[in-house]
Design a protein around this motif. Structure first.
Motif, short mmCIF file in Angstrom:
data_model
loop_
_atom_site.label_atom_id
_atom_site.label_comp_id
_atom_site.label_asym_id
_atom_site.label_seq_id
_atom_site.Cartn_x
_atom_site.Cartn_y
_atom_site.Cartn_z
N LYS A 708 33.06 37.51 51.01
CA LYS A 708 32.35 38.38 51.95
C LYS A 708 33.14 39.67 52.20
O LYS A 708 32.58 40.78 52.27
CB LYS A 708 32.11 37.65 53.27
N ILE A 709 34.46 39.53 52.38
CA ILE A 709 35.31 40.72 52.62
C ILE A 709 35.27 41.66 51.42
O ILE A 709 35.11 42.87 51.56
CB ILE A 709 36.74 40.28 52.94
N CYS A 710 35.39 41.07 50.22
CA CYS A 710 35.36 41.91 49.02
C CYS A 710 34.01 42.59 48.87
O CYS A 710 33.93 43.76 48.47
CB CYS A 710 35.67 41.06 47.79
N MET A 711 32.91 41.84 49.18
CA MET A 711 31.59 42.45 49.07
C MET A 711 31.42 43.60 50.06
O MET A 711 30.85 44.65 49.72
CB MET A 711 30.51 41.38 49.32
N GLN A 712 31.96 43.42 51.28
CA GLN A 712 31.86 44.50 52.26
C GLN A 712 32.64 45.74 51.80
O GLN A 712 32.15 46.86 51.88
CB GLN A 712 32.40 44.02 53.61
N ILE A 713 33.84 45.49 51.31
CA ILE A 713 34.64 46.63 50.81
C ILE A 713 33.96 47.27 49.61
O ILE A 713 33.98 48.49 49.44
CB ILE A 713 36.06 46.17 50.47
N PHE A 714 33.33 46.42 48.77
CA PHE A 714 32.64 46.96 47.61
C PHE A 714 31.49 47.87 48.03
O PHE A 714 31.29 48.96 47.47
CB PHE A 714 32.12 45.81 46.74
N LEU A 715 30.72 47.43 49.03
CA LEU A 715 29.64 48.27 49.54
C LEU A 715 30.20 49.56 50.15
O LEU A 715 29.60 50.65 50.03
CB LEU A 715 28.83 47.49 50.59
N ASP A 716 31.36 49.42 50.81
CA ASP A 716 31.98 50.61 51.44
C ASP A 716 32.41 51.63 50.39
O ASP A 716 32.19 52.83 50.55
CB ASP A 716 33.18 50.18 52.29
N VAL A 744 37.60 44.88 44.01
CA VAL A 744 36.61 44.29 44.92
C VAL A 744 35.24 44.13 44.30
O VAL A 744 34.36 43.50 44.92
CB VAL A 744 36.51 45.14 46.20
N ALA A 745 35.01 44.70 43.12
CA ALA A 745 33.67 44.61 42.52
C ALA A 745 33.40 43.19 42.05
O ALA A 745 34.33 42.45 41.66
CB ALA A 745 33.56 45.59 41.36
N PRO A 746 32.13 42.74 42.09
CA PRO A 746 31.78 41.43 41.55
C PRO A 746 32.13 41.35 40.06
O PRO A 746 32.21 42.38 39.38
CB PRO A 746 30.26 41.35 41.79
N PRO A 747 32.33 40.15 39.56
CA PRO A 747 32.74 40.02 38.15
C PRO A 747 31.79 40.69 37.18
O PRO A 747 32.23 41.26 36.18
CB PRO A 747 32.80 38.50 37.94
N ASP A 748 30.51 40.66 37.43
CA ASP A 748 29.55 41.23 36.48
C ASP A 748 29.46 42.75 36.57
O ASP A 748 28.75 43.38 35.77
CB ASP A 748 28.17 40.61 36.71
N ARG A 749 30.16 43.39 37.54
CA ARG A 749 30.08 44.86 37.69
C ARG A 749 31.44 45.55 37.62
O ARG A 749 31.55 46.72 37.92
CB ARG A 749 29.43 45.18 39.04
#
Length: 755
Positions: A708-716, A744-749
Motif C-alpha cells: 500500500k505504501i509503495c502504491m501510494q508513493i507510486f501514485l505520488d 515503488v512501481a509495480p512489477p509489471d510497470r
C-alpha cells in the motif's frame, strides 16, 4: 776506468726481492723529463695521499738507480770519455788570439757611442731652445694681439651712443646732415632705420672682436700684462652688453629685422644667449603677460577670482602671434646660425610659468581635481601650440629638454591627482557594496526590450565608476596604466563582493563577515537581479566599454593594446563566471522550500501501517506543493522579465534534479523502513501462529502495508512526473526519478515510465 773497489753491478731481478727499478703506481719517473715539471707542485700533489717518509724513501731509491745508470754508461764508453780531454789541445792560446780583435772592436764602439751621445745632447738642447723661443714668440704675439684687440674694441665702443637718448640725437643730427626732399617724417624713419642697421652691424663686429679677446684672455690670463688689462677688458664687456641691449630693445620695439638679426648674431658670438632671451622676456613678454595674468601688488586689485587658465592661454596665444612671432621666425630661420636661442622656453614659457605661480598659484593645486585637470589639459594644448612654432623635430626635442619646460611639467602633480580620483571612484563603489541588503533600482523600465537596464544600485555604481575612470574630464593619458589598473580593481571588488556573499550564504555565516549580510538575507527572487546585472555588465565591459578604452589608447603600440584588451576581457569574464554560482544559490533555496513539503512523505507510513485502508487510487495532497516554490519562481514577474531562456532552463533543470534526488532519498528510506518493519512483523506473526497451531498462510492472499505504501508513493511520483512535464522537464533524463520509479512501481510497470 771505473773504480776497482766499486760494488759489482747487480742484476735487475733478485731471487729474494723485487726488481731494483720497480716503483709504486703513484711514482712516475717520466714526469721528471717533462718541460713543465715543477718540483714543488709535484711534491705538494703527492703529499695529499703519500706520507712524506715514503715519498723521501722512494726519491732516494730513484736517485740511487740513476747513479747506477750513470756509472754503467761511463764504464760502457770509458774510452771515449778519456779521449775527450786529450783532444782539447792549446785551447788557451786560441782564446788569446780571439780576444785581441774583440777588445779593439769594443773600444771603437765605445768611442762612437760617446760621439753620438754628445751630438744627441747638443741637438736636444737646440730643439729645446728653439721650442722656448717659439713659445715666447707666441706669447708675445698673443700679448700684442690682445693689446690691439682691446684698443680696437675700445675705439669701436666709443663710436656707439651709450643710451637711447644719444641714438635719437644721432638720428636728428644725421637727418639734418643728410637732408633730402622726401619729407621730414620719412627722413626720420629712414635715418633711424639706417642708424640701427649701422649700430647693429658695428655691435656684431665688436662682439666678434670680444670673442677673440675672450679667447686670448683664456689662454694668457696668468700673465702680468693680461692681468693689468683685465679691468679694461671687463669695462669693454660691460659697455658692449649695455649697448647691445639698447640696440636689441630698440630693434624689437621697431621690429627691425636686420637690426635684430645682427644683434642676435652678436649675442651668439659672445656666448650670451641667455642675456638676449632674458631681455626679450623682460621687455616684450613680461608686460604682455602681466596684462593677462596680473600678479604682484600692482595687480592684486585686478586679479580675477578664479584659477581657470583656458581663457588666459587663449589671450597669450594671440599675443604670441601678434608680438612675438616675428622674433621666433628670425631665430628659427634656416642656416642663420641662431639655433642656439630658445625664446619659446626661456622667454615666453618662463614668463608664463612665473605669472601663473604668482598670479594663479591655485591652478597647480590637485585639491580640486576637475579644475586641475582642465588647467592641465589647457596647458598641454598651450605647449603643443608653442611646439608648432618649431621648424623641425630636433627643435621640438630641444624645446622639451629645456629646464623651464621640465620645471613647468613638474608643477602638475599627477600622482596626487590620481590618488584623489582613486579615493573618489573606488570609495563610491566601496560605500555602496557595504550595504547590508541589495538596493533595487525603482526606476528600471519593465519589459524584455529593456534588458540592458541594470537593476541594482550596486551594479549601476560599478558601471558608473568604470565609465568615470575613462571620462574625458577624469582620464589623463599619461596615467592611463593607473586608470586601467583601477578599472580592473573595480571589477575585482565587485566580483569579490558577489563571491564572498554567496560563500557566506552557503556556509550559513550570519554576521561573521561585514559586507555579506545581503546574501544571507536575500530571497531567490533577489538573485535574479544579480544574474541579470552580471550578464549585462559582462556584455558592456567586453563590448562598448572595451571599445571606448581602446579608442582612447589608439596611439599606443599594438602589443600594448592587445594586453589592455586581454585584461579587460578577463575582468568581464570574472563577472560572467559567477552566474553559475548564483544559479546554484537559487536552486539551493528552492530545494530547501520543496524539502519542507517532502517531509510529509513520512506520513504515508503512519497512514497505512496497521490499518485496514484499501489500496490507494489517487495521489497525496502534498505532491502539489513540492514544485510550488519552483513554479512560483519561474512564473514570477522578475524571472520572466530579467532572466534569459537559457538561465530559466538551467534553474529549472538543476532544481528539478535536486528536488527529485531529495524525493528519491526520502521515498527509498520510507520503503526500506516499511519493508524491514513488515519482515519483522511477519516473523512475529508466524511464530505466534506456530505456537497456536494455526495455518501459516492465512495472510498470504492479503495486500501488505508495504505494498500500500509503495502504491501510494507510486501514485505520488506519477503526479510529480506530470507536474515536472508541465514545467517542461523530461523526467526520463533524471537518474533519481528513474531510480525512484524502479523502487515503488509495480512489477509489471517497472520497465516503462508512464504517467
Amino acid at each position: 776506468m771505473a773504480d776497482p773497489i766499486a760494488a759489482p753491478h747487480r742484476s735487475a731481478a733478485d731471487l729474494f726481492s723485487d726488481p731494483l727499478d720497480s716503483h709504486p703506481l703513484w711514482f712516475k719517473p717520466a714526469l721528471f723529463l717533462s718541460p713543465e715539471f715543477d718540483s714543488e707542485s709535484y711534491i705538494s700533489d703527492l703529499r695529499t695521499f703519500v706520507p712524506f717518509d715514503t715519498l723521501r724513501s722512494e726519491l732516494q731509491c730513484y736517485l740511487a738507480s740513476l747513479n747506477h745508470e750513470l756509472i754503467d754508461l761511463i764504464n760502457r764508453d770509458y774510452a771515449d770519455f778519456v779521449n775527450l780531454s786529450t783532444k782539447l789541445v792549446d785551447v788557451d792560446s786560441a782564446v788569446v788570439r780571439m780576444r785581441a780583435p774583440l777588445v779593439e772592436l769594443r773600444e771603437k764602439i765605445e768611442q762612437f757611442r760617446g760621439s753620438v751621445q754628445n751630438s744627441l745632447v747638443a741637438l736636444t738642447n737646440g730643439l729645446k731652445q728653439r721650442s722656448e723661443a717659439a713659445e715666447a714668440r707666441e706669447v708675445l704675439e698673443l700679448l700684442l694681439d690682445t693689446f690691439h684687440v682691446v684698443s680696437k674694441v675700445e675705439k669701436l665702443i666709443k663710436e656707439l651712443p651709450s643710451v637711447p637718448a644719444d641714438w635719437s640725437n644721432g638720428d636728428v643730427n644725421l637727418a639734418e646732415k643728410n637732408s633730402i626732399s622726401n619729407g621730414a617724417s620719412l627722413q626720420h624713419t629712414e635715418n633711424g632705420t639706417n642708424l640701427r642697421d649701422t649700430q647693429s652691424m658695428l655691435l656684431e663686429r665688436i662682439a666678434s672682436e670680444m670673442n677673440r679677446l675672450k679667447f686670448y684672455f683664456a689662454h694668457a690670463q696668468n700673465l702680468p700684462f693680461i692681468e693689468n688689462m683685465e679691468k679694461r677688458i671687463q669695462g669693454a664687456s660691460l659697455l658692449l652688453d649695455a649697448s647691445l641691449g639698447h640696440c636689441f630693445v630698440d630693434g624689437l620695439e621697431h621690429r627691425d629685422a636686420n637690426a635684430i638679426y645682427n644683434c642676435l648674431r652678436a649675442y651668439a658670438a659672445i656666448d650670451n644667449t641667455r642675456g638676449a632671451e632674458e631681455l626679450f622676456r623682460t621687455t616684450i613678454v613680461a608686460p604682455l603677460i602681466q596684462k593677462i595674468i596680473p600678479h604682484g601688488t600692482s595687480g592684486a586689485a585686478t586679479r580675477p577670482s578664479g584659477d581657470d587658465l583656458e581663457n588666459d592661454y587663449k589671450q597669450i596665444r594671440t599675443c604670441i602671434e601678434k608680438d612675438c612671432k616675428f622674433l621666433l621666425e628670425i631665430s628659427f630661420e634656416e642656416n642663420s646660425g641662431l639655433h642656439v636661442f630658445d625664446f619659446l622656453a626661456n622667454s615666453i614659457l618662463k614668463e608664463v610659468l612665473s605669472a601663473i605661480q604668482k598670479g594663479k598659484p591655485g591652478a597647480f593645486s590637485p585639491g580640486r581635481p576637475t579644475e586641475f585637470l582642465k588647467n592641465y589639459k589647457s596647458s598641454l594644448k598651450f605647449l603643443a601650440h608653442l611646439e608648432g612654432y618649431c621648424p623641425s623635430r630636433s627643435a621640438v626635442s630641444k624645446f622639451r629638454a629645456e629646464a623651464v619646460y621640465i620645471d613647468f611639467m613638474k608643477q602638475w602633480n599627477l600622482g596626487v591627482y590620481f590618488s584623489l580620483r582613486f579615493q573618489e571612484i573606488a570609495g563610491a563603489l566601496d560605500s555602496i557594496l557595504v550595504e547590508t541588503s541589495l538596493l533595487p533600482m525603482h526606476n528600471v523600465p519593465s519589459g524584455q526590450g529593456n534588458s540592458l537596464a541594470l537593476t541594482l544600485k550596486q551594479s549601476v555604481t560599478l558601471l558608473e565608476c568604470l565609465e568615470s575612470c575613462w571620462r574625458e574630464d577624469v582620464i589623463v593619458l599619461s596615467c592611463a596604466d593607473k586608470f586601467l589598473r583601477l578599472s580592473l580593481q573595480l571589477l575585482s571588488r565587485y566580483s569579490s563582493w558577489l563571491s564572498s556573499g554567496l560563500a557566506a550564504r552557503k556556509m550559513g555565516q550570519t554576521g561573521s563577515k561585514s559586507g555579506c549580510e545581503w546574501a544571507i538575507s536575500a530571497v531567490p527572487d533577489d538573485f535574479i537581479y544579480i544574474i541579470h546585472d552580471a550578464d549585462q555588465l559582462y556584455k558592456v565591459v567586453c563590448g562598448d566599454f572595451l571599445g571606448h578604452v581602446l579608442k582612447l589608447l589608439s596611439s599606443c603600440p599594438a602589443d600594448v593594446l592587445d594586453l589592455v584588451k586581454q585584461s579587460l576581457l578577463q575582468g568581464g569574464k570574472s563577472l560572467n563566471d559567477l552566474v553559475p554560482q548564483v544559479i546554484n544559490t537559487i536552486v539551493e533555496a528552492l530545494v530547501e522550500k520543496s524539502a519542507a513539503e517532502l517531509a510529509q512523505l513520512k506520513g504515508i507510513t503512519a497512514t497505512y501501517r496497521m490499518t485496514n485502508k484499501p489500496l490507494p487510487v489517487r495521489h497525496s495532497p502534498y505532491v502539489a506543493g513540492v514544485l510550488r516554490p519552483l513554479r512560483a519562481f519561474l512564473e514570477g514577474e522578475r524571472a520572466t522579465q530579467y532572466l534569459t531562456r537559457d538561465a530559466i532552463n538551467e534553474v529549472l533543470l538543476n532544481a528539478a534534479t535536486e528536488i527529485t534526488g531529495r524525493y528519491n532519498e526520502q521515498a527509498a528510506n520510507v520503503v526500506s523502513v516499511a519493508r524491514k518493519t513488515e519482515t519483522s512483523l511477519q516473523r512475529i506473526r508466524q511464530g505466534a501462529q506456530r505456537r497456536g497451531g494455526a495455518s501459516s498462510d492465512v495472510s498470504d492472499h492479503n495486500v501488505s502495508d508495504t505494498d500500500k505504501i509503495c502504491m501510494q508513493i507510486f501514485l505520488d511520483i506519477q503526479e510529480y512526473g506530470r507536474n515536472l512535464a508541465a514545467l517542461g522537464v523530461d523526467v526520463s533524463n533524471i537518474e533519481a526519478y528513474r531510480s525512484l520509479w524502479e523502487c515503488v512501481a509495480p512489477p509489471d510497470r517497472k520497465s516503462v515510465i508512464d504517467f
